[in-house]
Design a protein around this motif. Structure first.
Motif, mmCIF file in Angstrom:
data_model
loop_
_atom_site.group_PDB
_atom_site.id
_atom_site.type_symbol
_atom_site.label_atom_id
_atom_site.label_comp_id
_atom_site.label_asym_id
_atom_site.label_seq_id
_atom_site.Cartn_x
_atom_site.Cartn_y
_atom_site.Cartn_z
ATOM 1 N N ILE A 183 1.537 28.363 47.272
ATOM 2 C CA ILE A 183 0.527 29.255 47.926
ATOM 3 C C ILE A 183 -0.690 28.872 47.345
ATOM 4 C CG2 ILE A 183 -0.239 31.208 48.655
ATOM 5 C CD1 ILE A 183 2.978 32.189 48.796
ATOM 6 N N LYS A 184 -1.879 28.273 47.955
ATOM 7 C CA LYS A 184 -3.052 28.138 47.469
ATOM 8 C C LYS A 184 -2.686 26.977 46.327
ATOM 9 C CE LYS A 184 -5.615 32.076 49.127
ATOM 10 N NZ LYS A 184 -6.313 32.956 48.779
ATOM 11 N N GLU B 237 -0.351 30.722 54.605
ATOM 12 C CA GLU B 237 -0.281 29.237 54.555
ATOM 13 C C GLU B 237 0.170 28.739 53.231
ATOM 14 O OE1 GLU B 237 -0.143 27.526 57.626
ATOM 15 O OE2 GLU B 237 -0.068 29.530 58.548
ATOM 16 N N GLY B 238 0.971 27.909 53.176
ATOM 17 C CA GLY B 238 1.487 26.990 51.846
ATOM 18 C C GLY B 238 1.534 25.673 51.995
ATOM 19 N N ASN B 239 2.325 25.046 50.859
ATOM 20 C CA ASN B 239 2.739 23.569 51.151
ATOM 21 C C ASN B 239 4.255 23.604 50.161
ATOM 22 O OD1 ASN B 239 0.511 22.112 52.233
ATOM 23 N ND2 ASN B 239 -0.884 23.042 50.671
ATOM 24 N N ILE C 242 4.288 7.534 41.415
ATOM 25 C CA ILE C 242 2.772 7.809 41.455
ATOM 26 C C ILE C 242 2.470 8.454 42.558
ATOM 27 C CG2 ILE C 242 0.797 6.751 41.804
ATOM 28 C CD1 ILE C 242 1.945 4.142 40.183
ATOM 29 N N VAL C 243 3.321 8.466 43.899
ATOM 30 C CA VAL C 243 3.092 9.361 44.801
ATOM 31 C C VAL C 243 3.805 10.491 45.029
ATOM 32 C CG1 VAL C 243 2.872 8.995 47.537
ATOM 33 C CG2 VAL C 243 2.389 6.852 46.248
ATOM 34 N N ASN C 244 3.100 11.563 45.473
ATOM 35 C CA ASN C 244 4.001 12.787 45.791
ATOM 36 C C ASN C 244 3.455 13.089 47.127
ATOM 37 O OD1 ASN C 244 4.966 13.033 43.015
ATOM 38 N ND2 ASN C 244 2.932 14.006 42.606
ATOM 39 N N THR C 245 4.099 14.122 47.719
ATOM 40 C CA THR C 245 3.997 14.491 49.334
ATOM 41 C C THR C 245 3.622 15.958 49.349
ATOM 42 O OG1 THR C 245 5.709 12.853 49.928
ATOM 43 C CG2 THR C 245 4.982 14.693 51.475
ATOM 44 N N SER C 246 2.756 16.414 50.114
ATOM 45 C CA SER C 246 2.301 17.697 50.279
ATOM 46 C C SER C 246 2.369 17.791 51.580
ATOM 47 C CB SER C 246 0.868 18.008 49.759
ATOM 48 O OG SER C 246 0.630 19.351 49.999
ATOM 49 N N ILE C 247 3.436 18.812 51.997
ATOM 50 C CA ILE C 247 3.875 19.369 53.598
ATOM 51 C C ILE C 247 3.314 20.759 53.861
ATOM 52 C CG2 ILE C 247 5.433 19.514 55.273
ATOM 53 C CD1 ILE C 247 7.043 17.578 53.143
ATOM 54 N N PRO C 248 2.358 20.717 54.720
ATOM 55 C CA PRO C 248 1.988 22.224 55.175
ATOM 56 C C PRO C 248 2.951 23.168 55.797
ATOM 57 C CG PRO C 248 0.544 20.450 56.165
ATOM 58 C CD PRO C 248 1.683 19.756 55.527
ATOM 59 N N ILE C 249 3.192 24.168 55.113
ATOM 60 C CA ILE C 249 4.394 25.105 55.573
ATOM 61 C C ILE C 249 3.833 26.670 55.757
ATOM 62 C CG2 ILE C 249 6.159 23.820 54.769
ATOM 63 C CD1 ILE C 249 6.071 26.011 52.321
ATOM 64 N N SER C 250 4.589 27.546 56.681
ATOM 65 C CA SER C 250 4.159 28.779 56.882
ATOM 66 C C SER C 250 5.303 29.642 56.009
ATOM 67 C CB SER C 250 4.302 29.227 58.316
ATOM 68 O OG SER C 250 3.417 28.566 59.061
ATOM 69 N N ILE C 251 4.464 30.675 55.164
ATOM 70 C CA ILE C 251 5.497 31.437 54.500
ATOM 71 C C ILE C 251 5.260 32.814 54.861
ATOM 72 C CG2 ILE C 251 6.024 32.279 52.059
ATOM 73 C CD1 ILE C 251 4.470 29.572 51.164
ATOM 74 N N VAL C 252 6.467 33.556 55.163
ATOM 75 C CA VAL C 252 6.549 35.019 55.555
ATOM 76 C C VAL C 252 7.275 35.582 54.308
ATOM 77 C CG1 VAL C 252 7.718 36.847 57.055
ATOM 78 C CG2 VAL C 252 6.730 34.410 58.022
ATOM 79 N N VAL C 253 6.318 36.690 53.691
ATOM 80 C CA VAL C 253 6.803 37.514 52.372
ATOM 81 C C VAL C 253 7.382 38.737 53.150
ATOM 82 C CG1 VAL C 253 6.434 38.567 50.433
ATOM 83 C CG2 VAL C 253 5.614 36.284 51.021
ATOM 84 N N LYS C 254 8.653 39.255 53.024
ATOM 85 C CA LYS C 254 9.137 40.232 53.522
ATOM 86 C C LYS C 254 9.514 41.280 52.351
ATOM 87 C CE LYS C 254 11.156 38.387 57.699
ATOM 88 N NZ LYS C 254 12.230 38.129 58.331
#
Length: 173
Positions: free
Chosen positions: A110-111, A144-146, A161-173
């Motif tokens: 997150i951020k 919004e996170g990754n 050398i390469v990594n992946t960053s995937i946008p995700i939605s996070i709901v905290v309950k």
């Protein structure tokens, strides 16, 4: 009179040295007590396998083609993560199918903050749950996170050398 001044100078010097020592010891103790788990991106794969990892028993077992010195991965994931504050876990879907030839470590971000990090996820394994890191304090809401995916050679453990960053939605309950 001069002897009296020398005594005061010595006392002042000893007092200042004592004060500096007490402050240094206090800072050291506070640092050790408040030492948060640091999340790093190691050069070699962690030895610990993810405790929540489950075998996929993927029917497609042939590996993806890769060039020498390279890697090939396949991912299956959901872009939605639910964090349960009661048991401090994140519910998700993330899989490293059998056809991949790289091990992975998954971070939920997150951020710029890592809120959860897996152990090693080998090909033909997936996870549906991750524990939050101890130092993470989240409030209920939507974020919004990754997914930050770190890749490691399955044979040598060396970090890719390469990594992946995937946008995700996070709901905290």
């Amino acid at each position: 009179m001069i002897d009296l001044l020398k005594k005061y100078k010595v006392r002042i010097i000893i007092s200042v040295a004592t004060l500096v020592s007490v402050v240094a010891i206090t800072i050291t103790i506070m640092t050790l007590i408040n030492n948060e788990k640091t999340v790093i991106s190691p050069d070699f794969a962690p030895i610990e396998k993810e405790t929540y990892a489950e075998v996929l028993n993927d029917e497609e077992t042939s590996k993806l083609e890769q060039q020498e010195g390279g890697g090939a991965v396949s991912l299956t994931y959901s872009k939605e993560v639910t964090v349960n504050l009661n048991d401090r876990t994140a519910e998700l879907l993330f899989q490293n199918p059998a056809k991949s030839n790289q091990n992975m470590v998954l971070q939920i971000m997150i951020k710029d903050t890592v809120v959860a990090q897996s152990g090693l996820i080998e090909p033909d394994y997936g996870i549906k749950k991750l524990a939050l890191l101890e130092n993470v304090d989240l409030q209920k809401g939507e974020y919004e996170g990754n997914f930050n995916v770190l890749y490691y050679d399955a044979k040598t453990g060396e970090k890719a050398i390469v990594n992946t960053s995937i946008p995700i939605s996070i709901v905290v309950k």
